[in-house]
Design a protein around this motif. Structure first.
Motif, PDB file in Angstrom:
ATOM      1  N   LYS A  53      13.948   8.158  76.869  1.00 57.80           N
ATOM      2  CA  LYS A  53      14.260   8.707  75.881  1.00 57.80           C
ATOM      3  C   LYS A  53      14.796   7.468  74.765  1.00 57.80           C
ATOM      4  O   LYS A  53      14.813   7.365  73.520  1.00 57.80           O
ATOM      5  CB  LYS A  53      15.615   9.790  75.873  1.00 57.80           C
ATOM      6  N   ALA A  54      15.568   6.700  75.694  1.00 54.42           N
ATOM      7  CA  ALA A  54      15.942   5.283  74.718  1.00 54.42           C
ATOM      8  C   ALA A  54      15.008   4.536  74.137  1.00 54.42           C
ATOM      9  O   ALA A  54      15.114   4.143  72.916  1.00 54.42           O
ATOM     10  CB  ALA A  54      16.765   4.393  75.567  1.00 54.42           C
ATOM     11  N   ARG A  55      13.693   4.729  74.543  1.00 50.97           N
ATOM     12  CA  ARG A  55      12.724   3.826  73.854  1.00 50.97           C
ATOM     13  C   ARG A  55      12.274   4.402  72.379  1.00 50.97           C
ATOM     14  O   ARG A  55      11.873   3.728  71.568  1.00 50.97           O
ATOM     15  CB  ARG A  55      11.325   3.914  74.658  1.00 50.97           C
ATOM     16  N   GLU A  56      12.743   5.837  72.205  1.00 50.63           N
ATOM     17  CA  GLU A  56      12.507   6.504  71.030  1.00 50.63           C
ATOM     18  C   GLU A  56      13.164   5.795  69.932  1.00 50.63           C
ATOM     19  O   GLU A  56      13.065   5.890  68.774  1.00 50.63           O
ATOM     20  CB  GLU A  56      12.775   7.859  71.107  1.00 50.63           C
ATOM     21  N   TYR A  57      14.403   5.169  70.435  1.00 45.31           N
ATOM     22  CA  TYR A  57      15.431   4.565  69.379  1.00 45.31           C
ATOM     23  C   TYR A  57      15.251   3.015  69.495  1.00 45.31           C
ATOM     24  O   TYR A  57      16.248   2.586  69.125  1.00 45.31           O
ATOM     25  CB  TYR A  57      16.967   5.065  69.882  1.00 45.31           C
ATOM     26  N   ASP A  58      14.285   2.490  70.286  1.00 43.93           N
ATOM     27  CA  ASP A  58      14.122   0.959  70.253  1.00 43.93           C
ATOM     28  C   ASP A  58      15.438   0.420  71.025  1.00 43.93           C
ATOM     29  O   ASP A  58      15.933  -0.556  70.511  1.00 43.93           O
ATOM     30  CB  ASP A  58      13.823   0.335  68.928  1.00 43.93           C
ATOM     31  N   THR A  86      17.142  -0.529  78.097  1.00 44.79           N
ATOM     32  CA  THR A  86      17.977  -0.087  79.014  1.00 44.79           C
ATOM     33  C   THR A  86      17.938  -1.030  80.307  1.00 44.79           C
ATOM     34  O   THR A  86      17.298  -0.511  81.252  1.00 44.79           O
ATOM     35  CB  THR A  86      17.611   1.394  79.372  1.00 44.79           C
ATOM     36  N   ARG A  87      18.031  -2.279  80.071  1.00 48.25           N
ATOM     37  CA  ARG A  87      17.754  -3.414  81.305  1.00 48.25           C
ATOM     38  C   ARG A  87      18.519  -3.101  82.484  1.00 48.25           C
ATOM     39  O   ARG A  87      17.945  -3.117  83.434  1.00 48.25           O
ATOM     40  CB  ARG A  87      17.734  -4.753  80.820  1.00 48.25           C
ATOM     41  N   PHE A  88      19.723  -2.627  82.214  1.00 49.49           N
ATOM     42  CA  PHE A  88      20.485  -2.624  83.394  1.00 49.49           C
ATOM     43  C   PHE A  88      20.097  -1.294  84.177  1.00 49.49           C
ATOM     44  O   PHE A  88      19.881  -1.549  85.586  1.00 49.49           O
ATOM     45  CB  PHE A  88      22.071  -2.188  82.721  1.00 49.49           C
ATOM     46  N   ILE A  89      19.689  -0.120  83.419  1.00 47.30           N
ATOM     47  CA  ILE A  89      19.279   1.040  84.195  1.00 47.30           C
ATOM     48  C   ILE A  89      17.906   0.713  84.853  1.00 47.30           C
ATOM     49  O   ILE A  89      17.780   0.971  86.127  1.00 47.30           O
ATOM     50  CB  ILE A  89      19.200   2.279  83.430  1.00 47.30           C
ATOM     51  N   GLU A  90      17.170   0.039  84.187  1.00 49.13           N
ATOM     52  CA  GLU A  90      15.805  -0.239  84.842  1.00 49.13           C
ATOM     53  C   GLU A  90      15.990  -1.191  86.246  1.00 49.13           C
ATOM     54  O   GLU A  90      15.147  -0.968  86.956  1.00 49.13           O
ATOM     55  CB  GLU A  90      14.921  -0.700  83.784  1.00 49.13           C
ATOM     56  N   LEU A  91      16.871  -2.238  86.123  1.00 50.46           N
ATOM     57  CA  LEU A  91      16.990  -2.981  87.065  1.00 50.46           C
ATOM     58  C   LEU A  91      17.428  -2.534  88.301  1.00 50.46           C
ATOM     59  O   LEU A  91      17.125  -2.656  89.610  1.00 50.46           O
ATOM     60  CB  LEU A  91      17.883  -4.086  86.479  1.00 50.46           C
ATOM     61  N   ALA A  92      18.494  -1.534  87.912  1.00 50.80           N
ATOM     62  CA  ALA A  92      19.145  -0.593  89.322  1.00 50.80           C
ATOM     63  C   ALA A  92      17.882   0.092  89.813  1.00 50.80           C
ATOM     64  O   ALA A  92      17.816   0.130  91.165  1.00 50.80           O
ATOM     65  CB  ALA A  92      20.013   0.162  88.809  1.00 50.80           C
ATOM     66  N   GLY A  93      17.080   0.779  89.049  1.00 51.44           N
ATOM     67  CA  GLY A  93      15.862   1.560  89.618  1.00 51.44           C
ATOM     68  C   GLY A  93      14.904   0.668  90.264  1.00 51.44           C
ATOM     69  O   GLY A  93      14.452   1.210  91.544  1.00 51.44           O
ATOM     70  N   GLU A  94      14.794  -0.781  90.164  1.00 52.06           N
ATOM     71  CA  GLU A  94      13.953  -1.533  90.565  1.00 52.06           C
ATOM     72  C   GLU A  94      14.423  -2.059  92.106  1.00 52.06           C
ATOM     73  O   GLU A  94      13.643  -2.168  92.946  1.00 52.06           O
ATOM     74  CB  GLU A  94      13.585  -2.707  89.631  1.00 52.06           C
ATOM     75  N   ILE A  95      15.734  -2.249  92.133  1.00 56.40           N
ATOM     76  CA  ILE A  95      16.390  -2.756  93.223  1.00 56.40           C
ATOM     77  C   ILE A  95      16.312  -1.659  94.497  1.00 56.40           C
ATOM     78  O   ILE A  95      15.914  -1.581  95.436  1.00 56.40           O
ATOM     79  CB  ILE A  95      17.797  -3.021  92.990  1.00 56.40           C
ATOM     80  N   ASN A  96      16.777  -0.181  93.842  1.00 51.84           N
ATOM     81  CA  ASN A  96      16.661   0.788  94.677  1.00 51.84           C
ATOM     82  C   ASN A  96      15.191   1.232  95.365  1.00 51.84           C
ATOM     83  O   ASN A  96      15.050   1.567  96.559  1.00 51.84           O
ATOM     84  CB  ASN A  96      17.340   2.212  94.077  1.00 51.84           C
ATOM     85  N   THR A  97      14.246   1.281  94.363  1.00 45.95           N
ATOM     86  CA  THR A  97      12.847   1.409  94.656  1.00 45.95           C
ATOM     87  C   THR A  97      12.200   0.600  95.672  1.00 45.95           C
ATOM     88  O   THR A  97      11.453   1.156  96.695  1.00 45.95           O
ATOM     89  CB  THR A  97      12.098   1.877  93.402  1.00 45.95           C
ATOM     90  N   ASN A  98      12.830  -0.593  95.542  1.00 49.29           N
ATOM     91  CA  ASN A  98      12.291  -1.729  96.739  1.00 49.29           C
ATOM     92  C   ASN A  98      13.009  -1.550  97.989  1.00 49.29           C
ATOM     93  O   ASN A  98      12.514  -2.157  98.992  1.00 49.29           O
ATOM     94  CB  ASN A  98      12.508  -3.062  96.307  1.00 49.29           C
ATOM     95  N   MET A  99      13.960  -0.841  98.097  1.00 50.74           N
ATOM     96  CA  MET A  99      14.701  -0.990  99.266  1.00 50.74           C
ATOM     97  C   MET A  99      13.762  -0.462 100.624  1.00 50.74           C
ATOM     98  O   MET A  99      13.889  -1.066 101.503  1.00 50.74           O
ATOM     99  CB  MET A  99      15.941  -0.076  99.507  1.00 50.74           C
TER     100      MET A  99
END
Length: 439
Positions: free
Chosen positions: A281-286, A289-302
Motif C-alpha cells: 500500500k505504501a508504494r501507492e504513496y511513493d 518501507t526499507r526497514f519493514i522489507e529488510l525485516a521480511g528478508e531476514i526472517n524469510t532467509n532463516m
C-alpha cells in the motif's frame, strides 16, 4: 425496532463468515453472550465436525460448542442465502499473499459479493480480516453498495481487527481488548455497541483506516523485532556468544527492553504476511518501507540458514552430505503446543531438506498428519512417526523446529546423533548439551 435497539436487546441475529481460527471462537463467544448466531463457511468438512459436536479449534472446547448448540444460539451452514436474516454480519476470512507477496483480497471480495446478494436494509457489516489501511472503505463498502442499498442509511460498515493468539491460556476472544471503528459516526456507534456486548473491553478509534493500521502495526512490530534478534543471533554465533543468554540477561532490565527470541523462521497467519500488506500500500504513496522489507528478508532467509548449518553439522559428524542422511524434524506446527500449521517454517525446512535429497521423518504430538495447506500440497496426509518407536529408526541428525511441551527431549538425546536446536529448549530444560548445537 432500530438496529441499535436490536443489538442492545440481544435480538439481532449475528452472521459470522469464515469459521476458522478467528471466526469459530468469535461465533461461540457471541452465542455464549446471548446472541443468536449463524456461522457461514464454504468448507463442508467443518460443517461435518460441527454437526458431530466436535470443535476443530483449540480455543473452543467441545463443551462450549455443545452448550451453545443446546441453547439454540448457534447454527451453521454453507448456504449464504441465510445472510438475509442477519442484522450483524462479521467477516473473518483469510487475507493471504500472492506468490509475488502482494495482497490477495479474493476471499474478502467474494464474501462481500455474497453479502451484497443477500443483505437486508438495516444491517451492520464488520470486517475482522487483517488488511491494509483503506480496505474497508475502498474495497468492502463499494461492493456492498452494489446491492442498491445506501451506505450510512441502509447498511453500516465497520472494522474490528482480530487479535486471536492460538494456545494463549491467559487471553481469549472475550478478554482481549477490541479495537473498533465505523465508516461514519452512526456505524461507529453500532460497532462499539455490538462488541461492548460481546467482549470485556472495547477501544474505539476514529476511522476504519486507523483500526486497520493498528492491527498491521502490531504485527509489523513483532516481525521487525524478531528479525532483529534473528540477525543478532547470526552475528553472535560468529563471535561464539549465546544469543539466548544475552536476551535473558537483557530482559532483567525493568525498563527499555522487551525480549523477542530467534527461531527457524516465521509462522502463523499474521506476522509472515501482514507487513507486506503495508509495504504494498505504501508504494501507492511513493513512500519507501526499507526497514519493514529488510525485516521480511531476514526472517524469510532463516530456514535457509538453518539448513546450511545442519548440512555442515551432518557432514562434520557423519562424514556425509544431506542427500545420504535421515533427518528427524521435531514439530511441524508453527507454534508450540498448538496444531496450527498456517505458514509454518517447518514446511519450508521440510521442503529444503527434500530438495537436498535427505530422507525426512517428523514427530509432532499435535499434528499426527499434515493437513491440506495453501502451499506445500505435496505433504498433505504425510504422517508423523510414532513417538514410542523412535529407537527403531536410525537418524543422522535431529532438527528441533517447534518446541512442544509434550515431546520427550531426553529421548531425543538417547538417539545418539547431533541435535540441532532452533528453540533453545534443551538448555531451558537443563538437559545435557553434549550433542546439542544451538542454531
Amino acid at each position: 425496532m432500530s438496529l441499535k435497539q436490536a443489538i442492545n436487546n440481544f435480538e439481532a441475529r449475528v452472521g459470522v463468515i469464515g469459521l476458522g481460527y478467528v471466526g469459530l471462537p468469535l461465533a461461540v463467544t457471541t452465542a455464549l453472550r446471548g446472541y443468536p448466531v449463524t456461522g457461514f463457511d464454504i468448507d463442508q468438512s467443518k460443517m461435518d465436525q460441527l454437526n458431530a459436536g466436535k470443535s476443530y479449534i483449540g480455543a473452543v472446547s467441545d463443551d462450549e460448542l455443545v452448550q451453545v448448540i443446546g441453547d439454540n444460539r448457534f447454527d451453521w451452514t454453507t448456504d449464504f442465502a441465510g445472510l438475509s436474516g442477519c442484522s450483524v454480519i462479521i467477516i473473518c476470512v483469510p487475507t493471504p499473499l500472492t506468490r509475488q507477496r502482494e495482497p490477495d483480497l479474493t476471499f474478502v471480495k467474494n464474501t462481500a459479493r455474497e453479502i451484497a446478494a443477500h443483505i437486508s436494509p438495516g444491517t451492520l457489516v464488520v470486517l475482522e480480516s487483517t488488511t491494509y489501511p483503506g480496505t474497508t472503505d475502498e474495497v468492502l463498502a463499494p461492493i456492498l453498495e452494489s446491492s442498491g442499498l445506501v451506505l450510512g442509511k441502509d447498511i453500516f460498515v465497520g472494522f474490528s481487527p482480530e487479535r486471536e493468539d492460538p494456545g494463549n491460556k491467559c487471553y481469549n476472544t472475550k478478554s482481549i481488548p477490541k479495537i473498533v471503528a465505523g465508516s461514519g459516526e452512526v456505524a461507529g456507534e453500532l460497532v462499539e455497541t455490538f462488541y461492548s456486548n460481546v467482549v470485556d473491553q472495547v477501544v474505539r478509534v476514529s476511522t476504519t483506516q486507523t483500526a486497520e493500521a493498528v492491527k498491521i502495526t502490531e504485527n509489523i512490530f513483532r516481525a521487525v523485532n524478531i528479525a532483529l534478534v534473528n540477525e543478532l543471533k547470526l552475528v553472535y554465533d560468529e563471535m561464539g556468544v549465546d544469543v539466548w543468554e544475552v536476551i535473558d540477561g537483557a530482559a532483567t532490565k525493568p525498563f527499555g527492553f522487551m525480549p523477542f527470541y530467534p527461531g527457524p523462521g516465521l509462522g502463523g497467519h499474521c506476522i509472515p504476511i501482514d507487513p507486506f500488506y503495508l509495504t504494498w500500500k505504501a508504494r501507492e504513496y511513493d513512500v519507501p518501507t526499507r526497514f519493514i522489507e529488510l525485516a521480511g528478508e531476514i526472517n524469510t532467509n532463516m530456514p535457509h540458514h538453518v539448513i546450511d548449518r545442519l548440512r555442515a553439522i551432518v557432514d562434520r559428524a557423519c562424514g556425509k552430505g544431506l542427500s545420504a542422511s535421515h533427518i528427524l524434524l521435531v514439530g511441524v506446527a508453527y507454534k508450540k503446543n498448538v496444531a496450527d500449521m498456517r505458514e509454518s517454517p517447518s514446511m519450508k525446512l521440510m521442503q529444503l531438506l527434500d530438495e537436498a535429497g535427505a530422507r525426512v521423518s517428523y514427530i509432532d504430538p499435535h499434528v499426527p498428519e499434515i493437513p491440506p495447506m495453501r502451499h506445500y500440497s505435496q505433504y498433505t496426509a504425510r504422517q508423523a512417526i510414532d513417538l514410542a518407536e523412535l529407537e527403531r529408526h536410525r537418524f543422522d541428525a535431529v532438527l528441533v523446529a517447534t518446541d512442544h511441551d509434550a515431546v520427550d527431549y531426553a529421548a531425543l538425546l538417547d538417539l545418539e546423533c547431533p541435535v540441532v536446536d532452533t528453540r533453545n529448549v534443551f538448555a531451558r530444560l537443563g538437559l545435557s548439551m553434549t550433542n546439542v548445537i544451538k542454531v
